[in-house]
Motif scaffolding. Structure first.
Motif, PDB file in Angstrom:
ATOM      1  N   MET A   1       7.809  28.788  -0.149  1.00 32.94           N
ATOM      2  CA  MET A   1       8.013  29.362  -1.470  1.00 32.94           C
ATOM      3  C   MET A   1       8.358  30.840  -1.367  1.00 32.94           C
ATOM      4  O   MET A   1       7.764  31.577  -0.594  1.00 32.94           O
TER       5      MET A   1
ATOM      6  N   PHE B   1       8.684  34.231  -3.815  1.00 32.25           N
ATOM      7  CA  PHE B   1       8.188  34.626  -5.134  1.00 32.25           C
ATOM      8  C   PHE B   1       9.154  35.571  -5.832  1.00 32.25           C
ATOM      9  O   PHE B   1      10.053  36.145  -5.229  1.00 32.25           O
TER      10      PHE B   1
ATOM     11  N   LYS C   1       8.483  38.496  -7.204  1.00 27.77           N
ATOM     12  CA  LYS C   1       8.312  39.877  -6.740  1.00 27.77           C
ATOM     13  C   LYS C   1       8.205  39.840  -5.217  1.00 27.77           C
ATOM     14  O   LYS C   1       7.392  39.090  -4.688  1.00 27.77           O
TER      15      LYS C   1
ATOM     16  N   ASN D   1       6.861  40.240  -1.741  1.00 26.24           N
ATOM     17  CA  ASN D   1       5.481  40.545  -1.370  1.00 26.24           C
ATOM     18  C   ASN D   1       5.259  40.502   0.139  1.00 26.24           C
ATOM     19  O   ASN D   1       4.502  39.694   0.634  1.00 26.24           O
ATOM     20  N   PRO D   2       5.925  41.407   0.875  1.00 29.18           N
ATOM     21  CA  PRO D   2       5.649  41.471   2.315  1.00 29.18           C
ATOM     22  C   PRO D   2       4.214  41.931   2.537  1.00 29.18           C
ATOM     23  O   PRO D   2       3.641  42.604   1.678  1.00 29.18           O
ATOM     24  N   PHE D   3       3.620  41.532   3.679  1.00 28.71           N
ATOM     25  CA  PHE D   3       2.254  41.961   3.974  1.00 28.71           C
ATOM     26  C   PHE D   3       2.261  43.443   4.362  1.00 28.71           C
ATOM     27  O   PHE D   3       2.920  43.829   5.321  1.00 28.71           O
ATOM     28  N   PRO D   4       1.517  44.282   3.638  1.00 29.04           N
ATOM     29  CA  PRO D   4       1.614  45.728   3.856  1.00 29.04           C
ATOM     30  C   PRO D   4       1.034  46.175   5.192  1.00 29.04           C
ATOM     31  O   PRO D   4       1.387  47.238   5.674  1.00 29.04           O
ATOM     32  N   THR D   5       0.141  45.354   5.766  1.00 28.19           N
ATOM     33  CA  THR D   5      -0.460  45.780   7.037  1.00 28.19           C
ATOM     34  C   THR D   5       0.413  45.410   8.226  1.00 28.19           C
ATOM     35  O   THR D   5       0.085  45.760   9.349  1.00 28.19           O
ATOM     36  N   MET D   6       1.503  44.688   7.979  1.00 24.42           N
ATOM     37  CA  MET D   6       2.282  44.175   9.105  1.00 24.42           C
ATOM     38  C   MET D   6       3.658  44.827   9.193  1.00 24.42           C
ATOM     39  O   MET D   6       4.232  45.238   8.200  1.00 24.42           O
TER      40      MET D   6
ATOM     41  N   SER E   1       6.817  47.160   4.237  1.00 29.78           N
ATOM     42  CA  SER E   1       6.836  47.729   2.892  1.00 29.78           C
ATOM     43  C   SER E   1       7.748  48.950   2.809  1.00 29.78           C
ATOM     44  O   SER E   1       7.942  49.498   1.735  1.00 29.78           O
TER      45      SER E   1
ATOM     46  N   LEU F   1      10.876  48.844   3.382  1.00 28.75           N
ATOM     47  CA  LEU F   1      12.241  48.402   3.084  1.00 28.75           C
ATOM     48  C   LEU F   1      12.517  48.514   1.590  1.00 28.75           C
ATOM     49  O   LEU F   1      11.597  48.635   0.783  1.00 28.75           O
TER      50      LEU F   1
ATOM     51  N   GLN G   1      15.870  44.265   0.389  1.00 32.73           N
ATOM     52  CA  GLN G   1      15.580  43.941   1.785  1.00 32.73           C
ATOM     53  C   GLN G   1      14.233  43.244   1.902  1.00 32.73           C
ATOM     54  O   GLN G   1      14.075  42.293   2.670  1.00 32.73           O
TER      55      GLN G   1
ATOM     56  N   ARG H   1      10.639  35.200   6.281  1.00 27.14           N
ATOM     57  CA  ARG H   1       9.275  34.785   6.583  1.00 27.14           C
ATOM     58  C   ARG H   1       9.073  33.309   6.225  1.00 27.14           C
ATOM     59  O   ARG H   1       8.401  32.565   6.926  1.00 27.14           O
ATOM     60  N   THR H   2       9.677  32.911   5.083  1.00 25.25           N
ATOM     61  CA  THR H   2       9.518  31.532   4.637  1.00 25.25           C
ATOM     62  C   THR H   2      10.252  30.555   5.557  1.00 25.25           C
ATOM     63  O   THR H   2       9.713  29.518   5.922  1.00 25.25           O
TER      64      THR H   2
ATOM     65  N   LEU I   1      -0.439  38.774  -2.329  1.00 21.82           N
ATOM     66  CA  LEU I   1      -0.552  38.660  -0.868  1.00 21.82           C
ATOM     67  C   LEU I   1      -1.264  37.375  -0.491  1.00 21.82           C
ATOM     68  O   LEU I   1      -0.900  36.694   0.458  1.00 21.82           O
TER      69      LEU I   1
ATOM     70  N   LEU J   1       2.665  30.100   2.983  1.00 20.90           N
ATOM     71  CA  LEU J   1       3.112  29.892   4.361  1.00 20.90           C
ATOM     72  C   LEU J   1       2.280  28.814   5.047  1.00 20.90           C
ATOM     73  O   LEU J   1       2.393  28.611   6.252  1.00 20.90           O
TER      74      LEU J   1
ATOM     75  N   PRO K   1      -2.935  50.802   4.847  1.00 18.67           N
ATOM     76  CA  PRO K   1      -1.648  50.154   5.083  1.00 18.67           C
ATOM     77  C   PRO K   1      -0.552  51.204   5.136  1.00 18.67           C
ATOM     78  O   PRO K   1      -0.516  52.108   4.304  1.00 18.67           O
TER      79      PRO K   1
END
Ligand SMILES: Nc1ncnc2c1ncn2[C@@H]1O[C@H](COP(=O)(O)OP(=O)(O)OP(=O)(O)O)[C@@H](O)[C@H]1O
Ligand SMILES: [Mg+2]
Lengths: 259, 365
Positions: free
Chosen positions: A89, A91, A93, A95-100, A148, A150, A154, A162-163, B245, B252, B361
């Motif tokens: 899926m 989304f 908005k 929503n990339p993982f901000p810690t990665m 985050s 980008l 992007q 990612r999907t 998140l 996934l 982050p």
């Protein structure tokens, strides 16, 4: 890889509120299906029911069946986690993982599941997924920078990468271009046309031109009034829906004569 | 015809209000004026207070501020306008309140540092009080005791607190258990620390009989105080993690527990670590619960499961409450202990800031 979805008598609830009523339809493999309809008619709700994301909302439930190549995903003993690995899926908005980092974001589906993967394989997967999402050239020099950082467009393509990195069979997209500029939108549309060769794609959009451009089939959702459930009013070839719809409501909606 | 209309539009005249000030005076006060007025007001205020009573900084600030507010109002009203004058008065009042709030803080720091510096030496950090009467001795045993007991407290409280918060945010869904938990956490936040101490004493009396003193009893008492703080701060941080998140992770095909441990917790880790550090700072200075649970001793004991231990706050308390003769060395050690405690708490605060800076982050390219 690609699979057919058969929806039978699907009723979707939020608590006691019936949001979508009696949907029965078949979504063909290797095709793009567009869902259109006025705001609040239950397009997102329906889409989220196709990979059991609906039930993560407290109190939300589903009645009826959704079959993936004949296998009921709401059957007894079916693990929603496995369903979601097959039905990815994207989304509305980004929503990339901000810690990665960018790379880790692409590998999230693998890494978060504690799966081991060889370094060379991981690099290949990152490259092929980013290329698949039309993002490789823009980010290949900064794969270790945070995702985050980008631009919005992007980021959305990163989420698509990612999907597809988890190699699903179906990709659901909820208004994937609503936050994007025309150029990124075009990039995502081209991408969908390519992805169609391998995946079954269902996309929700408010953009009629987009639906007409990219999709093979179109479903029109409508709602009779506030508090009433949404229904799938018409579902047919895209050209038929846009040129010669059989329902009056569909015609009104696509010609802009609506509410 | 259209052209003339257009011309009229752009010539923007007559009834548009002018942007220039309209007051009694039309000018503006130069920047230095308010500093000059402030300095003069403080000087006058200081002299006035000294003349009527004695030299006193807080009163000087208050009286000086009153004079300043009146003076700047009058000056600004004549030179500038009514609105500017009010603006300057409000600025003056707010600044005064800010300065007043700084006075007790600064005076506390100055007192503790000057008085604590006297015995803030190597001996203080390497010697216990074993066999010491009068001069000499140190707080090695108290510092180590505080570190051991606080460490044990942290080891117990942090996992309990964090898991409770995870339950509240990720699993609770406002059900009966989570509402009860929230209620008790709120109540526990307000528990007086002596009550926590007495609770721990009562609890251990059941197992070990009356009169037992042990580090672990103190740690349990402090745990009662620390858990609610950890739960509250962690809960807040977890709620700040955007739901998108979690959904991205679920979509996934990642199970819930992996989503929590690999997406939610890493995203919130900076805030959680900061919260934990501040919670430690909150309990490290507790005196009352340690007085009744751990007791006091003059020699070094690092084993929390065996008998009395010394801690910094209790050390300071006994140095003050039951000094030997002469009293001065005891008081000097007390201030040094207070200074040490203050430095530890300050260090914890700095660590908290560093953590939130480095774990946050990352954004940017
Ligand atoms: N989390 C929720 N809890 C309760 N009701 C919800 C929730 N999400 C959506 N609904 C309701 O379900 C109905 C369908 O919402 P849905 O989001 O599916 O609409 P939509 O067709 O996607 O609209 P849009 O085009 O604006 O995105 C609406 O009446 C909405 O208020
Ligand atoms: Mg929607």
């Amino acid at each position: 890889m690609s699979k057919q979805i058969d929806v039978k008598d699907l009723n979707i609830y939020y608590g006691d509120f019936l949001a979508v009523q009696d949907v029965s339809t078949t979504i063909a493999p290797r095709s793009i299906t567009a869902l259109i309809g006025p705001s609040g008619c239950g397009k997102s709700t329906f889409l989220r029911a196709l990979n059991r994301m609906h039930e993560v909302i407290p109190g939300a439930k589903v009645k009826g069946s959704v079959e993936l190549d004949g296998q009921d995903m709401y059957g007894r003993g079916v693990d929603p986690v496995l369903v979601r690995r097959k039905v990815g899926m994207v989304f509305q908005k980004p929503n990339p993982f901000p810690t990665m980092s960018i790379k880790e974001n692409v590998l999230a589906g693998v890494k978060l599941n504690n799966k081991r993967i060889k370094k060379s394989e991981a690099e290949e997967l990152v490259e092929s997924s980013l290329k698949g999402a039309n993002l490789w050239n823009e980010v290949k020099d900064r794969l270790d920078k945070p995702g985050s950082g980008l631009s919005g467009g992007q980021q959305q393509r990163l989420c698509i990468a990612r999907t597809i990195a988890v190699k699903p069979e179906v990709v659901l997209m909820d208004e994937p271009c609503s936050a994007l500029d025309p150029i990124s939108t075009l990039a995502v549309e081209d991408l969908m046309a390519e992805l169609k060769n391998d995946y079954t794609i269902v996309i929700v959009t408010h953009n009629m031109q987009q639906a007409a451009r990219v999709s093979d089939k179109t479903g029109f959702f409508n709602i009779e009034g506030t508090g009433k459930p949404g229904k799938l009013v018409e579902y047919d070839e895209t050209s038929k829906i846009f040129n010669n719809p059989s329902e009056k409501a569909t015609e009104d909606y696509i010609s802009g004569r609506f509410g | 015809m259209t052209i003339t209309e257009h011309d009229q539009d752009t010539t923007n005249d007559t009834d548009e209000p002018s942007l220039e000030a309209s007051g009694r005076g039309q000018g503006t006060l130069p920047e230095w004026v308010r500093w000059a007025v402030a300095a003069a007001s403080l000087a006058v205020g200081g002299l006035l207070v000294a003349f009527l009573w004695k030299v006193n900084i807080p009163f000087t600030v208050i009286v000086g501020a009153l004079i300043y507010v009146v003076a700047i109002y009058l000056i600004s009203r004549t030179v500038e306008s009514q609105r500017h004058a009010v603006d300057r008065v409000v600025t003056g009042v707010v600044t005064t309140m800010f300065l007043l709030s700084l006075i007790p803080l600064i005076s506390l720091v100055v007192t503790v540092v000057t008085k604590g510096a006297e015995r803030f030496d190597a001996q203080f950090f390497t010697y216990s009080m074993r066999g010491v009467l009068g001069e000499g001795g140190g707080a090695y045993h108290a510092i180590m005791g505080t570190l051991v007991i606080t460490g044990v407290t942290t080891l117990i409280s942090v996992p309990i607190g964090i898991f409770a918060a995870i339950y509240l945010v990720e699993y609770g869904n406002k059900n009966a258990i989570s509402r009860a938990l929230t209620f008790f956490v709120d109540v526990m936040t307000g528990i007086p620390s002596i009550v926590a101490g007495l609770f721990a004493v009562a609890l251990f009396t059941l197992f070990l009989g009356p009169g037992t003193r042990m580090g672990i009893i103190g740690a349990v008492a402090l745990t009662v105080l620390m858990i609610p703080v950890v739960v509250k701060s962690t809960e807040e941080m977890l709620r700040l993690v955007p739901n998108e998140l979690r959904e991205a992770s679920y979509a996934l095909g990642v199970p819930k527990w992996l989503t929590i441990s690999k997406v939610v917790l890493p995203t919130a880790i900076a805030g959680i670590a900061t919260g934990v550090t501040l919670a430690i700072a909150r309990v490290i200075g507790e005196t009352a619960p340690l007085l009744v649970t751990v007791g006091t001793t003059d020699s070094t004991n690092l084993n929390p499961f065996d008998g009395r231990m010394q801690t910094l706050p209790v050390y300071a308390y006994y140095s003050y409450a039951t000094p030997g003769i002469p009293r001065e060395p005891y008081f000097a050690r007390m201030w040094a202990a207070a200074l040490t405690l203050m430095l530890i708490v300050m260090a914890l605060n700095v660590i908290a800031r560093l953590i939130s800076k480095y774990f946050a982050p990352k954004t940017g390219r």
